[in-house]
Design an enzyme around this catalytic site. Structure first.
Site, short mmCIF file in Angstrom:
data_model
loop_
_atom_site.label_atom_id
_atom_site.label_comp_id
_atom_site.label_asym_id
_atom_site.label_seq_id
_atom_site.Cartn_x
_atom_site.Cartn_y
_atom_site.Cartn_z
N ASP A 1 0.84 -1.21 0.00
CA ASP A 1 0.00 0.00 0.00
C ASP A 1 0.87 1.25 0.00
OD1 ASP A 1 0.88 -0.20 2.59
OD2 ASP A 1 -1.11 -0.14 3.52
N SER A 2 2.22 1.05 -0.01
CA SER A 2 3.14 2.17 -0.25
C SER A 2 2.89 2.75 -1.65
CB SER A 2 4.59 1.72 -0.11
OG SER A 2 4.83 0.54 -0.85
N ASP B 1 -1.05 -6.04 -0.15
CA ASP B 1 -1.52 -5.43 1.09
C ASP B 1 -3.02 -5.23 1.08
OD1 ASP B 1 0.57 -5.01 2.88
OD2 ASP B 1 1.25 -3.19 1.87
N LYS C 1 -1.39 -9.38 2.81
CA LYS C 1 -0.68 -8.95 4.02
C LYS C 1 -1.58 -8.01 4.80
CE LYS C 1 3.16 -6.13 3.85
NZ LYS C 1 2.75 -4.90 4.57
N GLU D 1 -1.68 -5.57 8.53
CA GLU D 1 -0.89 -4.97 9.62
C GLU D 1 -1.59 -5.23 10.95
OE1 GLU D 1 -0.13 -0.83 8.88
OE2 GLU D 1 0.84 -1.23 6.95
N GLU E 1 8.99 -4.13 10.54
CA GLU E 1 9.44 -2.85 9.98
C GLU E 1 10.01 -1.94 11.07
OE1 GLU E 1 6.64 -0.99 7.33
OE2 GLU E 1 7.82 0.85 7.20
O1 KIV Z 1 3.59 -1.12 1.64
C1 KIV Z 1 4.78 -1.49 1.68
O2 KIV Z 1 5.59 -1.20 0.80
C2 KIV Z 1 5.19 -2.29 2.84
C3 KIV Z 1 6.65 -2.53 3.02
C4 KIV Z 1 7.30 -1.32 3.55
C5 KIV Z 1 6.92 -3.72 3.86
O3 KIV Z 1 4.38 -2.71 3.60
#
Ligand code: KIV
Length: 271
Positions: free
Chosen positions: A51-52, A90, A120, A122, A189
């Site tokens: 989600d980055s 994510d 994934k 969190e 992280e």
């Molecule tokens: O969204 C992302 O890129 C991440 C990484 C920083 C692990 O969750």
């Protein structure tokens, strides 16, 4: 005659075997077809459609605004490029926190509409039911602890997490619970290297670090950061393998000059 190249696909089982053999896992982010193709062809083990993308692709300050449909768009572009890597997507902020039913339908939507291999989430014990429910549908889940950017407004800063004993103990407990719930791997992280190493030793599932030192089972970086495209972001853990901001900028400047000077296109570059 078409030459069909055989790829041994990376699975969640492969990652477990890699941990058992002491072979480090390499993971990078991708959000589009072209980048994913280059990364997959280079032999990466895992691609994270993170989600980055909210920061890197859309220019938001946080990961919170990206939607489920936008994540699916990025994930399906990545999936079309992949021959070998395991693709993790994510679950974006707001798509799983309310309840486990919503978490499951978000995960199913990602898997069905993008063709991704896993998701994934969190968080630790607070998302137990969501993780278990997603797993009952046969969808592999990767955990994410330490600095969890979807909770940035709770933390207040992007600084190192779990420096104090109380938070470190909670993180160890959460990591063990995520393994018990059935997560196939865990991202840690921005936490102290000593703590991350301790977690990786305690768990049988692979622990993949970002800013968590070298004692874990693998590493992940945001591709645009390690390529030096995002030159304003410079945390200590980031190793830049290229300075693409500069070399791309130089290419763009040269192109602009060539167009203005009527040097491009030349006789060989026209019909
Ligand atoms: O969204 C992302 O890129 C991440 C990484 C920083 C692990 O969750």
């Amino acid at each position: 005659m078409s030459v069909h190249k055989e790829y041994k696909k990376v699975t969640t089982h492969t990652l477990l075997e890699m941990k058992q053999k002491g072979e480090k896992i390499a993971m990078l982010t991708a959000y589009d077809y072209t980048m994913a193709k280059i990364i997959d062809d280079s032999g990466i083990d895992v691609i994270l459609v993170g989600d980055s993308a909210s920061n890197v692709m859309a220019g938001h300050e946080t990961t919170l605004p990206i939607t489920l449909d936008q994540m699916i768009y990025h994930a399906s572009s990545v999936i079309r490029a992949i021959n070998r890597a395991l693709v993790v997507v994510d679950l974006p902020f707001g798509s799983y926190q309310a309840n486990s039913k919503e978490a499951l339908s978000s995960a199913i939507k990602i898997m069905k509409e993008s063709g991704a291999h896993s998701v994934k989430l969190e968080g630790g014990k607070e998302i137990k039911e969501s993780i278990e429910r997603i797993l009952t549908a046969g969808i592999p889940v990767m955990g994410h602890l330490g600095l969890t950017p979807q909770s940035i407004y709770k933390f207040g800063t992007y600084s190192v997490r779990a420096r104090e004993d109380e938070e470190a103990d909670r993180l160890i407990e959460d990591a063990q619970l995520l393994e018990q719930y059935g997560c196939f791997a865990l991202v840690l992280e921005k936490i102290p290297a000593e703590l991350a190493t301790k977690v990786a030793k305690k768990l049988t599932i692979p622990v993949i670090g970002i800013g968590a030192g070298g004692g874990v089972d693998g590493q992940v970086l945001v591709t645009h950061d390690m390529l030096g495209m995002t030159h304003e972001f410079s945390p200590r853990f980031l190793r830049r393998y290229l300075n693409l901001y500069e070399s791309m900028g130089n290419a763009f400047k040269k192109y602009i000059t060539d167009v203005k000077n009527k040097d491009f296109p030349n006789k060989n570059e026209q019909y």
